[in-house]
Write an enzyme that holds these catalytic residues in place. Structure first.
Site, PDB file in Angstrom:
ATOM      1  N   ARG A  86      -8.062  -4.929   0.277  1.00  0.00           N
ATOM      2  CA  ARG A  86      -7.427  -4.195   1.665  1.00  0.00           C
ATOM      3  C   ARG A  86      -6.843  -5.240   2.479  1.00  0.00           C
ATOM      4  NH1 ARG A  86     -12.172  -1.318   0.232  1.00  0.00           N
ATOM      5  NH2 ARG A  86     -11.791   0.869  -0.318  1.00  0.00           N
ATOM      6  N   ASP A 123      -9.349  -0.108   9.421  1.00  0.00           N
ATOM      7  CA  ASP A 123      -9.554  -0.294  11.000  1.00  0.00           C
ATOM      8  C   ASP A 123      -8.751  -0.964  11.736  1.00  0.00           C
ATOM      9  OD1 ASP A 123     -12.425   1.179  10.514  1.00  0.00           O
ATOM     10  OD2 ASP A 123     -12.073  -0.558   9.208  1.00  0.00           O
ATOM     11  N   HIS A 175     -13.867   0.014   6.767  1.00  0.00           N
ATOM     12  CA  HIS A 175     -13.353   0.780   5.527  1.00  0.00           C
ATOM     13  C   HIS A 175     -12.940  -0.545   4.633  1.00  0.00           C
ATOM     14  CE1 HIS A 175     -11.817   3.070   2.289  1.00  0.00           C
ATOM     15  NE2 HIS A 175     -10.535   2.783   2.608  1.00  0.00           N
TER      16      HIS A 175
HETATM   17  P1  NAD Z   1       2.755   4.048  -2.272  1.00  0.00           P
HETATM   18  O1  NAD Z   1       3.271   2.567  -2.603  1.00  0.00           O
HETATM   19  O2  NAD Z   1       2.686   4.977  -3.347  1.00  0.00           O
HETATM   20  O3  NAD Z   1       3.533   4.814  -1.128  1.00  0.00           O
HETATM   21  C1  NAD Z   1       3.852   4.180   0.274  1.00  0.00           C
HETATM   22  C2  NAD Z   1       4.852   4.845   0.675  1.00  0.00           C
HETATM   23  O4  NAD Z   1       5.289   4.405   2.009  1.00  0.00           O
HETATM   24  C3  NAD Z   1       6.216   4.543  -0.080  1.00  0.00           C
HETATM   25  O5  NAD Z   1       6.821   5.899  -0.308  1.00  0.00           O
HETATM   26  C4  NAD Z   1       7.152   3.894   0.937  1.00  0.00           C
HETATM   27  O6  NAD Z   1       8.600   4.255   0.664  1.00  0.00           O
HETATM   28  C5  NAD Z   1       6.701   4.466   2.505  1.00  0.00           C
HETATM   29  N1  NAD Z   1       6.949   3.613   3.720  1.00  0.00           N
HETATM   30  C6  NAD Z   1       6.580   2.270   3.430  1.00  0.00           C
HETATM   31  N2  NAD Z   1       7.054   1.873   4.843  1.00  0.00           N
HETATM   32  C7  NAD Z   1       7.402   2.581   5.538  1.00  0.00           C
HETATM   33  C8  NAD Z   1       7.918   2.881   6.679  1.00  0.00           C
HETATM   34  N3  NAD Z   1       7.982   1.876   7.706  1.00  0.00           N
HETATM   35  N4  NAD Z   1       8.498   4.035   7.172  1.00  0.00           N
HETATM   36  C9  NAD Z   1       8.099   5.284   6.363  1.00  0.00           C
HETATM   37  N5  NAD Z   1       7.578   4.907   5.051  1.00  0.00           N
HETATM   38  C10 NAD Z   1       7.322   4.046   4.558  1.00  0.00           C
HETATM   39  O7  NAD Z   1       1.409   3.566  -1.712  1.00  0.00           O
HETATM   40  P2  NAD Z   1       0.071   4.655  -1.451  1.00  0.00           P
HETATM   41  O8  NAD Z   1      -0.837   4.710  -2.792  1.00  0.00           O
HETATM   42  O9  NAD Z   1       0.495   5.944  -1.125  1.00  0.00           O
HETATM   43  O10 NAD Z   1      -0.784   4.092  -0.336  1.00  0.00           O
HETATM   44  C11 NAD Z   1      -0.312   4.202   0.846  1.00  0.00           C
HETATM   45  C12 NAD Z   1      -1.331   3.751   1.374  1.00  0.00           C
HETATM   46  O11 NAD Z   1      -2.781   4.294   1.874  1.00  0.00           O
HETATM   47  C13 NAD Z   1      -1.764   2.286   1.533  1.00  0.00           C
HETATM   48  O12 NAD Z   1      -1.719   1.316   2.554  1.00  0.00           O
HETATM   49  C14 NAD Z   1      -2.962   2.293   0.632  1.00  0.00           C
HETATM   50  O13 NAD Z   1      -3.945   1.021   0.811  1.00  0.00           O
HETATM   51  C15 NAD Z   1      -3.710   3.515   1.627  1.00  0.00           C
HETATM   52  N6  NAD Z   1      -4.987   4.027   1.239  1.00  0.00           N
HETATM   53  C16 NAD Z   1      -6.128   4.222   2.178  1.00  0.00           C
HETATM   54  C17 NAD Z   1      -7.138   4.966   1.656  1.00  0.00           C
HETATM   55  C18 NAD Z   1      -8.290   5.030   2.707  1.00  0.00           C
HETATM   56  O14 NAD Z   1      -9.523   5.523   2.303  1.00  0.00           O
HETATM   57  N7  NAD Z   1      -7.904   5.068   3.974  1.00  0.00           N
HETATM   58  C19 NAD Z   1      -7.281   5.287   0.314  1.00  0.00           C
HETATM   59  C20 NAD Z   1      -6.137   5.162  -0.461  1.00  0.00           C
HETATM   60  C21 NAD Z   1      -5.018   4.440  -0.166  1.00  0.00           C
END
Ligand code: NAD
Length: 310
Positions: A86, A123, A175
């Site tokens: 991460r 975080d 996390h």
């Molecule tokens: P993904 O690549 O499928 O989707 C990301 C989306 O964000 C894309 O559609 C992109 O166009 C959009 N995006 C990027 N920059 C942007 C901006 N400035 N403004 C608006 N939209 C923007 O990725 P994902 O698999 O959906 O993951 C998204 C995030 O969630 C990642 O950072 C991932 O690590 C995180 N995540 C967190 C947890 C958790 O437990 N907190 C769990 C899973 C994933």
């Protein structure tokens, strides 16, 4: 309640589905810098809504449309690829949060809005979002170790042949790779874990606990290896957090907000009481010396990462 979701990738779309299925939102607004992706998700989800709750789901191409949102969920940004941690996302996603938060704040009521952060590294993203938004710390909430705690509860429940609903235990801290399991305060149906094991003739020796810790810490890596990303677990966590806020439940969740409980102004997960005003109180569970040290180490790692991008 009007809820907006920024970032409609794999996670944002799954979050939208899970939030819709709570039945608590009358309107869900989807924004992504890739407008085609957001519009397609809104269309698909709108069709699904015909089978469940009557909720207006729209994809928008500007932030003005999020006005009136009580909750804004940020799920935008780079995700982990196979072999990445991460923390590898730190610089790319700092730019994303720096881009999004001012736009969100220009269009929401700062007296009322709750921002839920999902973007990793979680975080540090909470710390940046809180600093930029200037909102009270309790209203910029990272899902934190809600997901890690759910993974732990699920593994323990299977090991002990009880329902996950009866397992009360937390993963705390970052996390991320420095998260720690709070074995000292684990209990099953209100009975402390060791007593429960004695009474049910279960054993949880140190080797089994180590294996469980390994499985919890590696869950995301294994899921990413198998299906390219993780989305169902986090979507469940966000929907649960939304429910807790919307219904002013005052349930205790291991979410991440900026506070000084372990180190000066660091966001990390501790058991916290969550209601309509966000996090209203933080609790410090029973910790043994190893757990205390692990929590302090986790805080130092988060602080160091924050300092490298602030
Ligand atoms: P993904 O690549 O499928 O989707 C990301 C989306 O964000 C894309 O559609 C992109 O166009 C959009 N995006 C990027 N920059 C942007 C901006 N400035 N403004 C608006 N939209 C923007 O990725 P994902 O698999 O959906 O993951 C998204 C995030 O969630 C990642 O950072 C991932 O690590 C995180 N995540 C967190 C947890 C958790 O437990 N907190 C769990 C899973 C994933």
């Amino acid at each position: 309640m009007k809820i907006s979701i920024i970032g409609i990738g794999t996670v944002g779309a799954a979050v939208a589905t899970a939030v819709k299925n709570t039945g608590l939102a009358h309107e869900i607004v989807l924004f992504d810098r890739n407008g085609v992706r957001a519009r397609a998700a809104a269309e698909d989800l709108g069709h699904a809504a015909a089978f469940s709750y009557d909720v207006k789901i729209t994809a928008v191409n500007n932030y003005r449309a999020i006005r009136g949102s009580e909750i804004v969920i940020i799920a935008a940004g780079a995700n982990q690829k196979v072999g990445e941690t991460r923390t590898d996302l730190l610089h790319a996603n700092t730019d994303v949060i720096n881009d999004i938060i001012p736009r969100v704040m220009a269009n929401v009521d700062p007296k009322n809005v709750k921002i839920i952060i999902v973007t990793n590294p979680l975080d540090v993203m909470v710390m940046i979002a809180q600093k930029l938004s200037k909102l009270p710390a309790g209203r910029v909430i990272g899902t934190g170790t809600m997901l890690d705690s759910a993974r732990l509860r699920t593994i323990l429940a299977r090991q002990l042949s009880v329902s996950t609903q009866s397992v009360y235990t937390y993963v705390l801290g970052e996390h991320g790779d420095s998260s720690m399991i709070n074995w000292s305060s684990a209990c099953i149906g209100g009975i402390d874990l060791n007593t429960f094991c004695r009474q049910t003739k279960n054993t949880l020796p140190a080797t089994t606990r180590k294996t469980i810790e390994h499985r919890v810490h590696n869950a995301a890596y294994e899921i990413i290896q198998g299906r390219g990303a993780t989305w169902d677990g986090i979507a469940g966590a966000v929907a649960d957090l939304v429910k807790c806020i919307a219904n002013d439940e005052h349930r205790i969740l291991s979410v991440s907000v900026v506070d000084g409980s372990v180190d000066k102004a660091v966001a990390m997960s501790l058991p916290r009481i969550v209601g309509n005003n966000g996090v209203v109180a933080t609790l410090m569970p029973k910790l043994d010396a190893t757990e205390s040290a692990a929590l302090r180490r986790s805080a130092k790692i988060i602080r160091k990462n924050f300092d490298s991008v602030k």
